[in-house]
Design a protein around this motif. Structure first.
Motif, PDB file in Angstrom:
ATOM      1  N   ILE A   1       0.836  -1.202   0.000  1.00  0.00           N
ATOM      2  CA  ILE A   1       0.000   0.000   0.000  1.00  0.00           C
ATOM      3  C   ILE A   1       0.868   1.248   0.000  1.00  0.00           C
ATOM      4  CG2 ILE A   1      -1.615   1.358   1.405  1.00  0.00           C
ATOM      5  CD1 ILE A   1      -2.927  -1.222   2.269  1.00  0.00           C
ATOM      6  N   ALA A   2       1.915   1.236   0.826  1.00  0.00           N
ATOM      7  CA  ALA A   2       2.824   2.388   0.894  1.00  0.00           C
ATOM      8  C   ALA A   2       3.510   2.637  -0.450  1.00  0.00           C
ATOM      9  CB  ALA A   2       3.866   2.163   1.990  1.00  0.00           C
ATOM     10  N   THR A   3       3.850   1.586  -1.144  1.00  0.00           N
ATOM     11  CA  THR A   3       4.476   1.732  -2.465  1.00  0.00           C
ATOM     12  C   THR A   3       3.528   2.410  -3.442  1.00  0.00           C
ATOM     13  OG1 THR A   3       5.857  -0.233  -2.116  1.00  0.00           O
ATOM     14  CG2 THR A   3       5.527   0.487  -4.392  1.00  0.00           C
ATOM     15  N   ASP A   4       2.252   2.025  -3.401  1.00  0.00           N
ATOM     16  CA  ASP A   4       1.256   2.650  -4.283  1.00  0.00           C
ATOM     17  C   ASP A   4       1.116   4.138  -3.982  1.00  0.00           C
ATOM     18  OD1 ASP A   4       0.702   0.371  -5.683  1.00  0.00           O
ATOM     19  OD2 ASP A   4      -1.046  -0.187  -4.486  1.00  0.00           O
ATOM     20  N   PHE A   5       1.091   4.510  -2.704  1.00  0.00           N
ATOM     21  CA  PHE A   5       0.981   5.924  -2.349  1.00  0.00           C
ATOM     22  C   PHE A   5       2.203   6.706  -2.824  1.00  0.00           C
ATOM     23  CE2 PHE A   5      -2.553   5.091   0.606  1.00  0.00           C
ATOM     24  CZ  PHE A   5      -3.291   6.255   0.430  1.00  0.00           C
ATOM     25  N   GLU A   6       3.373   6.107  -2.725  1.00  0.00           N
ATOM     26  CA  GLU A   6       4.585   6.800  -3.170  1.00  0.00           C
ATOM     27  C   GLU A   6       4.599   6.956  -4.690  1.00  0.00           C
ATOM     28  OE1 GLU A   6       9.419   6.760  -2.385  1.00  0.00           O
ATOM     29  OE2 GLU A   6       8.179   5.064  -1.724  1.00  0.00           O
ATOM     30  N   ASP A   7       4.162   5.923  -5.400  1.00  0.00           N
ATOM     31  CA  ASP A   7       4.173   5.970  -6.857  1.00  0.00           C
ATOM     32  C   ASP A   7       3.113   6.929  -7.410  1.00  0.00           C
ATOM     33  OD1 ASP A   7       6.186   4.125  -6.830  1.00  0.00           O
ATOM     34  OD2 ASP A   7       4.897   2.399  -7.255  1.00  0.00           O
ATOM     35  N   LYS A   8       1.925   6.933  -6.788  1.00  0.00           N
ATOM     36  CA  LYS A   8       0.807   7.696  -7.348  1.00  0.00           C
ATOM     37  C   LYS A   8       0.656   9.085  -6.738  1.00  0.00           C
ATOM     38  CE  LYS A   8      -1.816   3.603  -8.626  1.00  0.00           C
ATOM     39  NZ  LYS A   8      -3.100   2.871  -8.558  1.00  0.00           N
ATOM     40  N   TRP A   9       1.047   9.246  -5.480  1.00  0.00           N
ATOM     41  CA  TRP A   9       0.806  10.512  -4.776  1.00  0.00           C
ATOM     42  C   TRP A   9       2.057  11.124  -4.174  1.00  0.00           C
ATOM     43  CZ3 TRP A   9      -3.514  11.910  -6.592  1.00  0.00           C
ATOM     44  CH2 TRP A   9      -4.503  10.962  -6.876  1.00  0.00           C
ATOM     45  N   ASN A  10       3.213  10.573  -4.476  1.00  0.00           N
ATOM     46  CA  ASN A  10       4.486  11.131  -4.014  1.00  0.00           C
ATOM     47  C   ASN A  10       4.538  11.305  -2.507  1.00  0.00           C
ATOM     48  OD1 ASN A  10       3.737  12.895  -6.801  1.00  0.00           O
ATOM     49  ND2 ASN A  10       5.668  11.775  -6.823  1.00  0.00           N
ATOM     50  N   PHE A  11       3.904  10.386  -1.800  1.00  0.00           N
ATOM     51  CA  PHE A  11       3.944  10.415  -0.331  1.00  0.00           C
ATOM     52  C   PHE A  11       4.481   9.068   0.157  1.00  0.00           C
ATOM     53  CE2 PHE A  11       2.301  12.898   3.324  1.00  0.00           C
ATOM     54  CZ  PHE A  11       2.648  12.015   4.339  1.00  0.00           C
ATOM     55  N   PRO A  12       5.759   9.023   0.554  1.00  0.00           N
ATOM     56  CA  PRO A  12       6.355   7.746   0.964  1.00  0.00           C
ATOM     57  C   PRO A  12       5.846   7.269   2.322  1.00  0.00           C
ATOM     58  CG  PRO A  12       7.894   9.525   1.365  1.00  0.00           C
ATOM     59  CD  PRO A  12       6.712  10.144   0.651  1.00  0.00           C
ATOM     60  N   HIS A  13       5.834   5.970   2.491  1.00  0.00           N
ATOM     61  CA  HIS A  13       5.511   5.330   3.770  1.00  0.00           C
ATOM     62  C   HIS A  13       4.091   5.663   4.247  1.00  0.00           C
ATOM     63  CE1 HIS A  13       9.977   4.572   5.040  1.00  0.00           C
ATOM     64  NE2 HIS A  13       9.727   4.209   3.793  1.00  0.00           N
ATOM     65  N   CYS A  14       3.169   5.921   3.337  1.00  0.00           N
ATOM     66  CA  CYS A  14       1.772   6.193   3.709  1.00  0.00           C
ATOM     67  C   CYS A  14       0.981   4.886   3.648  1.00  0.00           C
ATOM     68  CB  CYS A  14       1.153   7.230   2.768  1.00  0.00           C
ATOM     69  SG  CYS A  14      -0.562   7.616   3.167  1.00  0.00           S
ATOM     70  N   LEU A  15       0.294   4.576   4.737  1.00  0.00           N
ATOM     71  CA  LEU A  15      -0.437   3.306   4.856  1.00  0.00           C
ATOM     72  C   LEU A  15      -1.916   3.437   4.558  1.00  0.00           C
ATOM     73  CD1 LEU A  15       1.226   2.066   8.164  1.00  0.00           C
ATOM     74  CD2 LEU A  15       1.870   1.493   5.814  1.00  0.00           C
ATOM     75  N   GLY A  16      -2.412   4.659   4.429  1.00  0.00           N
ATOM     76  CA  GLY A  16      -3.831   4.842   4.150  1.00  0.00           C
ATOM     77  C   GLY A  16      -4.291   6.239   4.488  1.00  0.00           C
ATOM     78  N   SER A  17      -5.383   6.637   3.857  1.00  0.00           N
ATOM     79  CA  SER A  17      -5.995   7.946   4.093  1.00  0.00           C
ATOM     80  C   SER A  17      -7.269   7.746   4.899  1.00  0.00           C
ATOM     81  CB  SER A  17      -6.306   8.606   2.745  1.00  0.00           C
ATOM     82  OG  SER A  17      -6.953   9.837   2.917  1.00  0.00           O
ATOM     83  N   ILE A  18      -7.387   8.476   6.006  1.00  0.00           N
ATOM     84  CA  ILE A  18      -8.488   8.270   6.958  1.00  0.00           C
ATOM     85  C   ILE A  18      -9.418   9.480   6.962  1.00  0.00           C
ATOM     86  CG2 ILE A  18      -9.092   7.801   9.367  1.00  0.00           C
ATOM     87  CD1 ILE A  18      -6.344   6.677   9.801  1.00  0.00           C
TER      88      ILE A  18
ATOM     89  N   ARG B 202      -2.460  15.851  -0.829  1.00  0.00           N
ATOM     90  CA  ARG B 202      -2.535  15.018  -2.028  1.00  0.00           C
ATOM     91  C   ARG B 202      -2.873  13.576  -1.648  1.00  0.00           C
ATOM     92  NH1 ARG B 202       1.562  14.072  -5.691  1.00  0.00           N
ATOM     93  NH2 ARG B 202       0.186  14.369  -7.473  1.00  0.00           N
ATOM     94  N   ALA B 203      -2.265  13.089  -0.572  1.00  0.00           N
ATOM     95  CA  ALA B 203      -2.543  11.723  -0.133  1.00  0.00           C
ATOM     96  C   ALA B 203      -3.893  11.639   0.585  1.00  0.00           C
ATOM     97  CB  ALA B 203      -1.424  11.232   0.782  1.00  0.00           C
TER      98      ALA B 203
ATOM     99  N   GLY C  61      12.918  15.016  -1.215  1.00  0.00           N
ATOM    100  CA  GLY C  61      11.617  14.495  -1.633  1.00  0.00           C
ATOM    101  C   GLY C  61      10.744  15.504  -2.343  1.00  0.00           C
ATOM    102  N   SER C  62      11.282  16.636  -2.717  1.00  0.00           N
ATOM    103  CA  SER C  62      10.469  17.676  -3.365  1.00  0.00           C
ATOM    104  C   SER C  62      10.078  17.258  -4.778  1.00  0.00           C
ATOM    105  CB  SER C  62      11.240  18.997  -3.415  1.00  0.00           C
ATOM    106  OG  SER C  62      12.393  18.861  -4.220  1.00  0.00           O
ATOM    107  N   VAL C  63       8.956  17.846  -5.263  1.00  0.00           N
ATOM    108  CA  VAL C  63       8.524  17.641  -6.648  1.00  0.00           C
ATOM    109  C   VAL C  63       8.475  19.011  -7.323  1.00  0.00           C
ATOM    110  CG1 VAL C  63       7.234  15.521  -6.229  1.00  0.00           C
ATOM    111  CG2 VAL C  63       6.108  17.731  -5.901  1.00  0.00           C
TER     112      VAL C  63
END
Length: 410
Positions: free
Chosen positions: A151-168, A290-291, A398-400
Motif C-alpha cells: 500500500i505504501a508503495t502505491d501511495f509513493e508511486d501515485k501521490w508522491n507520499f512515501p511510507h503512507c499506509l492509508g488515508s483516513i 494530495r494523499a 523528496g520535493s517535486v
C-alpha cells in the motif's frame, strides 16, 4: 389508597376492552401487484440492448450484475409454498440495487418493482446484508508487513507520499432518527446521522470501514471507538518499522494521514495549523493533502453512485449499517470489476503546469469535521518530531517540481 387502586384497575380494564382490533385483511394482494408483466423486470430486459442505460439503472454492467446475482442467490433465495411462489433472487437483488442507486422510498419502489412495501421493508435490508457477506472479501484490511508495504508503495508511486499506509476520514450518513431517541443522533450540521469511519488505499478502495457510531459523538470519539484505532495504539497491526525512503538515506515512519479532525500520533499525521504556517509547512500541508484527498474522492464517488447516501435513510439503525456496508463493498467490487464505474474524470486531478486542482465529477458535501481530541505528553512530542521529519523531506530530496505553485493555495 385502595380507592385509587380500584379506579386504576377499572380504567385499565376499560382501555383494554375498547382497544382497537386489527382489521382483518380483505385480500391477499392488490390485483395490480400480481401483474408481473408491468414490473421493472421487463424494463431490464429492454435495457439489455442499451448498455449505458442498464449501467445507469443498476450502477453496473449486465455481466457484473449476473456475477453478483450468482454470488448472493444462495443467501436470498426462498422456498416455494403451497400458497404462493416466492419473490425471486433476481427481483430481490434488482430492487435492492435500484434502492441503493436512487434512495427512493419503499412506496415509490413498490410501483416500479411490483413488490409490496411490507415485503420491501424485509427484502432490502436482508439483501444488503447478503451483498456485504459475499463481497466483504473485497474490503481487505492488511494483516502482514508486506501487505502494508504494498500500500505504501502505491501511495509513493501515485501521490508522491512515501511510507503512507492509508488515508483516513469520516462521513455522516443522514438518518431518520428512531422514536424517542432525542438528540442522541443529532450532529453539528443540525441533522441526525450515524458515522462511517473509513480508510482508503491509493486506488480509491476501502481497506477498513466502521459504521454505526451516533453522529452526536465528537472530540475524536468516533475513531477512538474503532477496532482499528485500538489495535493501532496497542501496536498490533504489524505496521513496518521505520525505514529509509526509496532512493534516500533518510529514515521515516510508516504513517496514516488525516485532516485536522484527528489527534496526531507518530503513526497518524495531520496538517500544520494555519496559524503556524511557513513556506516549508505549506509545502508539507500540500503534499499531505494530495494523499489525504484520496479518501475524500472515495466518499464522493461512493455517494454519487449510491444516491441513498444523499438521503435521510428511514430504517432501523441496525439495517442502515448493512445498507452502508453493502455500498462500501459494492464500491470496491465495482472498482475491480468495472472500468466504467469510476472513470478518470470523476477524481480530483492536478494541472501541474498551471498549479491548479481540477475538481472531479464526484460531489461530496458530507465530509466530517469537528472530531478533534487533544493529545499530549510523550506521544504528541514524538508525533511532532515525525511531522517535522516529513516536512524536511518534502522540502529537500523528496520535493517535486510543481509543489511551490500548489503550496500558495494551501
Amino acid at each position: 389508597m385502595e380507592e385509587l387502586l380500584l379506579w386504576y384497575m377499572y380504567i385499565t380494564c376499560l382501555a383494554t376492552s375498547v382497544k382497537r382490533k386489527r382489521k382483518p385483511r380483505s385480500k391477499w394482494s392488490r390485483h395490480w401487484l400480481l401483474k408481473k408483466r408491468l414490473s421493472h423486470m421487463e424494463l431490464l430486459k429492454e435495457l439489455s440492448n442499451e448498455p449505458a442505460d442498464y449501467r445507469n439503472y443498476l450502477r453496473m454492467t449486465e455481466d457484473t450484475y449476473q456475477e453478483l446475482l450468482c454470488l448472493v442467490s444462495p443467501l436470498i433465495e426462498r422456498q416455494s409454498t403451497v400458497m404462493r411462489n416466492p419473490i425471486s433472487p433476481h427481483e430481490r437483488l434488482s430492487a435492492t440495487l435500484r434502492f441503493l442507486a436512487t434512495g427512493r422510498t419503499y412506496k415509490d419502489l413498490e410501483f416500479t418493482t411490483l413488490i409490496s412495501k411490507p415485503s420491501l421493508c424485509k427484502i432490502i435490508p436482508e439483501t444488503c446484508k447478503a451483498i456485504y457477506m459475499v463481497l466483504k472479501k473485497f474490503i481487505k484490511f492488511p494483516s502482514t508487513t508486506s501487505e502494508w508495504e504494498d500500500i505504501a508503495t502505491d501511495f509513493e508511486d501515485k501521490w508522491n507520499f512515501p511510507h503512507c499506509l492509508g488515508s483516513i476520514d469520516g462521513k455522516h450518513i443522514r438518518i431518520v432518527p428512531p422514536a424517542d431517541s432525542g438528540s442522541y443522533y443529532y450532529n453539528y450540521k443540525k441533522t441526525h446521522s450515524i458515522v462511517l469511519m473509513a480508510i482508503a488505499n491509493a486506488n480509491y478502495e476501502f481497506i477498513y470501514c466502521d459504521v454505526g457510531t451516533n453522529g452526536r459523538i465528537s472530540d475524536g470519539g468516533v475513531i477512538n471507538n474503532t477496532v482499528f484505532y485500538k489495535r493501532l495504539v496497542e501496536k498490533k497491526l504489524n505496521i513496518p518499522e521505520r525505514q529509509p525512503v526509496t532512493n534516500s538515506t533518510r529514515e521515516l515512519n510508516y504513517v496514516f494521514v488525516g485532516d485536522e479532525a484527528f489527534a496526531m500520533r507518530p503513526d497518524l499525521l495531520k496538517p500544520f495549523s494555519r496559524a503556524t504556517l511557513t513556506n516549508n509547512r505549506r509545502i508539507y500541508n500540500y503534499r499531505l493533502s494530495r494523499a489525504r484527498r484520496v479518501i475524500e474522492n472515495t466518499f464522493g464517488i461512493l455517494a454519487s453512485r449510491f444516491r441513498v447516501l444523499y438521503t435521510a435513510i428511514n430504517m432501523d439503525v441496525d439495517n442502515i449499517e448493512w445498507v452502508v456496508l453493502a455500498c462500501c463493498a459494492l464500491h470496491n467490487f465495482l472498482r475491480k470489476q468495472s472500468a466504467t464505474y469510476a472513470p478518470p474524470d470523476v477524481f480530483d486531478r492536478e494541472n501541474t503546469s498551471e498549479g491548479v486542482t481540477v475538481k472531479g465529477l464526484r460531489c461530496d458535501a458530507e465530509k466530517m469535521h469537528h472530531l478533534q481530541r487533544r493529545s499530549g505528553g510523550k506521544t504528541l512530542e514524538e508525533a511532532k518530531k515525525v511531522q517535522n521529519e516529513f516536512c524536511t523531506y518534502f522540502n529537500g530530496e523528496g520535493s517535486v517540481p510543481w509543489q511551490d505553485k500548489f503550496a500558495l493555495d494551501v
